[in-house]
Motif scaffolding. Structure first.
Motif, short mmCIF file in Angstrom:
data_model
loop_
_atom_site.label_atom_id
_atom_site.label_comp_id
_atom_site.label_asym_id
_atom_site.label_seq_id
_atom_site.Cartn_x
_atom_site.Cartn_y
_atom_site.Cartn_z
N LYS A 158 -12.97 -7.85 7.25
CA LYS A 158 -13.72 -7.18 6.19
C LYS A 158 -13.82 -8.01 4.92
O LYS A 158 -14.74 -7.84 4.13
CB LYS A 158 -13.07 -5.83 5.86
N ILE A 159 -12.84 -8.90 4.68
CA ILE A 159 -12.84 -9.66 3.42
C ILE A 159 -13.16 -11.14 3.66
O ILE A 159 -14.07 -11.70 3.06
CB ILE A 159 -11.47 -9.57 2.70
N TYR A 189 -14.18 -7.82 -4.24
CA TYR A 189 -14.72 -8.35 -2.98
C TYR A 189 -16.19 -8.68 -3.20
O TYR A 189 -17.00 -7.78 -3.42
CB TYR A 189 -14.54 -7.34 -1.86
N MET A 210 -17.07 -13.58 3.55
CA MET A 210 -17.15 -14.56 2.46
C MET A 210 -17.31 -15.98 2.97
O MET A 210 -17.43 -16.90 2.18
CB MET A 210 -15.87 -14.49 1.62
N LYS A 244 -4.48 -10.70 -2.14
CA LYS A 244 -3.46 -9.78 -2.66
C LYS A 244 -4.08 -8.40 -2.91
O LYS A 244 -3.47 -7.38 -2.59
CB LYS A 244 -2.89 -10.31 -3.97
N ALA A 245 -5.28 -8.39 -3.49
CA ALA A 245 -5.94 -7.12 -3.78
C ALA A 245 -6.16 -6.34 -2.49
O ALA A 245 -5.95 -5.12 -2.43
CB ALA A 245 -7.26 -7.36 -4.49
N ALA A 246 -6.57 -7.05 -1.44
CA ALA A 246 -6.81 -6.38 -0.16
C ALA A 246 -5.52 -5.82 0.42
O ALA A 246 -5.50 -4.76 1.04
CB ALA A 246 -7.47 -7.35 0.82
N ARG A 247 -4.42 -6.54 0.18
CA ARG A 247 -3.13 -6.03 0.68
C ARG A 247 -2.72 -4.77 -0.07
O ARG A 247 -2.22 -3.82 0.53
CB ARG A 247 -2.05 -7.10 0.55
N VAL A 248 -2.93 -4.79 -1.41
CA VAL A 248 -2.61 -3.58 -2.18
C VAL A 248 -3.48 -2.42 -1.71
O VAL A 248 -3.04 -1.28 -1.66
CB VAL A 248 -2.79 -3.84 -3.69
N ASP A 249 -4.74 -2.74 -1.35
CA ASP A 249 -5.65 -1.71 -0.86
C ASP A 249 -5.27 -1.23 0.54
O ASP A 249 -5.87 -0.30 1.06
CB ASP A 249 -7.09 -2.23 -0.84
N GLY A 250 -4.31 -1.91 1.15
CA GLY A 250 -3.80 -1.41 2.41
C GLY A 250 -4.38 -2.04 3.66
O GLY A 250 -4.07 -1.61 4.77
N ALA A 251 -5.22 -3.08 3.50
CA ALA A 251 -5.79 -3.71 4.69
C ALA A 251 -4.72 -4.59 5.34
O ALA A 251 -3.93 -5.22 4.66
CB ALA A 251 -7.00 -4.54 4.31
N GLY A 296 -7.77 -6.42 9.33
CA GLY A 296 -8.66 -5.78 8.35
C GLY A 296 -9.11 -6.78 7.30
O GLY A 296 -10.29 -6.87 6.97
N GLU A 339 -5.91 -14.09 -5.14
CA GLU A 339 -5.81 -12.73 -5.65
C GLU A 339 -6.67 -11.75 -4.83
O GLU A 339 -6.34 -10.57 -4.75
CB GLU A 339 -6.23 -12.69 -7.12
N LEU A 340 -7.75 -12.26 -4.22
CA LEU A 340 -8.57 -11.40 -3.35
C LEU A 340 -7.73 -10.90 -2.19
O LEU A 340 -7.78 -9.72 -1.82
CB LEU A 340 -9.74 -12.21 -2.80
N PRO A 399 -10.00 -17.42 -3.64
CA PRO A 399 -8.99 -16.95 -4.58
C PRO A 399 -7.89 -16.14 -3.87
O PRO A 399 -8.19 -15.23 -3.10
CB PRO A 399 -9.77 -16.04 -5.54
N LYS A 455 0.81 -1.22 0.00
CA LYS A 455 0.00 0.00 0.00
C LYS A 455 0.85 1.26 0.00
O LYS A 455 0.39 2.33 -0.40
CB LYS A 455 -0.93 0.00 1.21
#
Lengths: 363, 322
Positions: free
Chosen positions: B230-231, A87, B235, B215-222, B226, B212-213, B210, A73
């Motif tokens: 949240k993720i 998500y 699910m 990874k996406a959350a990590r890029v988003d800073g969670a 978190g 990648e979900l 998946p 990030k």
């Protein structure tokens, strides 16, 4: 100015070294494509740049800042994944704003950025929907939007179009190119699809076995491949390879001699002397072979027999047999040949490639 | 069958002048079956399938039927010996007695005491074990920390060690920390024993989501929590329901731990039930015993009925993704 810089990167998992001594400099605003077949390390390299994989050795700079130890990030990157990675429990709007909320941005700023991204990608009407209610193309648009709202300098794409069908793929390809032209961000794009690479890239880095084989603009990659791997990987159907050796003709000029055929190497441009006796591989792209071309000297012509004809609309693909070699040739779609027809071939040597048979490097 | 074919043929003949000219290529083909294939209701196959299903269902339902019927009879009627006969005079007396006044030893307040003990044991054990196991599974599948594999192996081995082997050491441990005989001791034991299988369950479910979900959350800073809250958790409703069912039924039905690690005033419902049914003095009150057994089994049954659909979905989702 350099936007992303990878210095002496090494990545090992236990005893296995995946990437070693890898160096890569990407200019600001450049669209770089990492191209290679699966397992070549291209996605791994992208994950290292993103900070999703901890590297073993080396350094990574983004916008002049050393980000080697930074969290994803904090690197100033946005990333788009192959499986969209939206998500599932959140609406499109929440998907877009999730990262901004985590970063504790003021709500007004979040709304502004989401609105702008939705406008650029034309997903405004979808904001209240869940990802499961979107088509594949819409999902990937949202995924791009999620990178967009982060307002970053570098976009990372990990095979973003591979899950889409052919028609959507070409549509979104154009859209990504348009996005790059208007945003002028640095983009690093991983794909195994050479069409995507050739159409999108400012420069292409072709990878194999964790090593960058050639880093150049698409035109150079296509017309002057650095080695046989690059030459065979790019182009469909693949470049024709003929194994043979260099010989001296009667007039002293070098010729290429293979089983039953002899081609003059007169038009071939190279810095190295073409010494007789050297084992080489001649590479000719299917569209650089001329069929029944008028006005070619008899010595430059070679007979072949049409084995299979594949009409493809605009083009007509011929598979020819010539003294034990099989050769693909692309002709205009209007010219038809029935199997068994004898044709005369001639090559444009200035567009051909010559490789050393042992090193497989371009001569 | 041949009748119908014949009818069709005449039908076609009647409209022939119009169709023959257009249906050129059809000429020369014999007219035969058309449309949906007829289904026979009473084939050998259906008889065998439904017959087997019926026998299997009856085999499992008959004991339940006998229990319910017996629990609704008075003792005089039971003594007649017709165990399959429906009650002549329906009475709920045995149910009331089983709940509130059946005697176990000196206590004569029925199963109610055991019910509340079981609730006090089951709820915290279930909640705590699921909370910890889900975080364990999440950490094991998504955050490859050092020693993760070793930790996981130890945990899995733990899942296959029979309880009996560990009872005595645990008695000593609980005694040393002063929790032996209390409800807390039993809650801790249940929480720990649920951990291996639940962690395995959660780890495999999270590993099936998946990557990648994440990874996406990590890029988003969670961060760790978190992403978890949240993720991952939103699910994973099906797997939480599966874990809940496993734990509630497992802990509620447990007898061994309950009898070993607690004192009589904290006995769970199952132990209480055993004491009622197996009491040696006095008349065997079959109707009370049956009512008490149904009451004890009611909670897991209810859990199944309420969340059974989610249970199946959770297992199936894991299977497809795994």
């Amino acid at each position: 100015m350099t936007s992303v810089s990878v210095k002496d990167l090494r990545l090992s998992f236990g005893q296995v070294t995946v990437l070693d001594q890898l160096n890569l400099d990407i200019q600001e605003g450049e669209f770089l494509v990492l191209l290679g077949s699966s397992g070549c390390g291209k996605s791994t390299l992208l994950n290292c740049i993103a900070g999703l994989l901890d590297i073993t050795d080396g350094q990574i700079f983004i916008n002049g800042r050393n980000v080697t130890w930074d969290e994803p990030k904090d690197r100033g990157i946005g990333m788009v994944f192959q499986s969209y990675a939206l998500y599932p429990q959140m609406t499109v709007e929440k998907n877009l704003s999730f990262g901004l909320k985590v970063a504790k941005l003021p709500q007004a700023e979040i709304d502004k950025r989401v609105k702008r991204a939705a406008e650029i990608l034309q997903i405004g009407p979808l904001l209240k929907r869940k990802p499961s209610e979107l088509s594949g193309g819409q999902r990937q648009r949202v995924a791009i939007g999620r990178a967009l709202v982060r307002d970053v300098d570098v976009f990372l794409f990990d095979e973003p179009l591979s899950n889409l069908d052919a028609k959507l793929r070409s549509e979104l390809r154009v859209e990504i190119k348009r996005l790059h032209q208007s945003l002028k961000n640095t983009m690093i794009y991983v794909t195994h699809d050479q069409i995507e690479a050739l159409t999108l890239a400012d420069r292409i880095a072709i990878m194999k076995g964790g090593v960058i084989q050639q880093l150049a603009d698409p035109n150079t990659i296509y017309n002057a491949p650095k080695n046989m791997f690059v030459a065979g990987f790019i182009g469909s159907p693949s470049m024709n390879f003929l194994k043979g050796e260099i010989a001296a003709a009667v007039d002293g000029k070098p010729v290429f001699v293979a089983e039953g055929v002899t081609f003059s190497l007169d038009g071939y441009r190279t810095g190295e002397p073409l010494l007789p006796g050297r084992r080489v591989v001649l590479g000719v792209r299917p569209e650089h072979v001329k069929v029944d071309e008028p006005g070619v000297a008899a010595a430059e012509r070679h007979e072949a027999v049409v084995d299979i004809e594949e009409p493809m609309g605009a083009d007509n693909l011929l598979w020819l047999k010539n003294a034990g070699h099989t050769m693909a040739v692309r002709t205009a779609g209007s010219r038809r040949f029935s199997p068994g027809t004898k044709v005369r071939l001639s090559f444009d040597m200035s567009l051909a490639s010559l490789f050393d048979a042992a090193t497989e490097e371009r001569i | 069958m041949s009748d119908r074919g014949h009818l069709k043929k005449t039908n076609l003949a009647a409209t022939a002048p119009a169709s023959i000219t257009t249906a050129g290529p059809m000429t020369g083909l014999a007219d035969g079956p058309r449309g949906a294939k007829p289904r026979r209701m009473l084939s050998t196959r259906t008889v065998i399938v439904y017959g087997t299903l019926f026998v299997a269902a009856a085999y499992y339902l008959l004991p339940l039927y006998v229990m319910i019927v017996t629990s609704l009879k008075g003792m005089p009627e039971i003594r007649l010996g017709n165990i399959f006969a429906p009650p002549l005079e329906v009475t709920f007396e045995p149910w009331v007695k089983a709940w509130s006044s059946a005697c176990t030893g000196l206590n004569c307040d029925g199963l109610s005491r055991g019910f509340w003990n079981s609730v006090l044991i089951t709820v915290p054990s279930t909640v705590v074990s699921i909370a910890i196991a889900s975080v364990n599974g999440y950490a094991l599948s998504n955050w490859r920390f050092k020693g993760a594999d070793a930790f996981f192996t130890i945990l899995v081995v733990g899942a296959f060690i029979p309880y009996q082997v560990m009872i005595y050491p645990i008695v000593i441990i609980l005694r040393e920390i002063g929790l032996y005989g209390s409800l807390y001791g039993l809650i801790i034991v249940h929480t720990i024993f649920g951990m291996p299988i639940l962690t395995l369950l959660f780890r495999n479910y999270f590993a099936g989501l998946p990557e990648e979900l994440f990874k996406a959350a990590r890029v988003d800073g969670a961060g760790f929590w978190g992403i978890y809250f949240k993720i991952m958790v939103p699910m994973s409703l099906p797997i939480f329901v599966v874990a809940m069912i496993l734990q509630v039924t497992g802990i509620w039905n447990d007898f061994l731990m309950g009898v070993v690690f607690t004192r009589p005033e904290y006995y769970p419902m199952t132990v209480q039930l055993n004491n009622i049914v197996n009491s040696v003095q006095g008349v065997k009150e079959y109707n009370v015993n049956m009512a008490a057994t149904i009451l004890t089994g009611a909670v897991p049954l209810l859990v199944y009925f309420v969340s059974g659909r989610l249970f199946v979905r959770g297992i199936a989702a894991g299977a497809v993704k795994g």
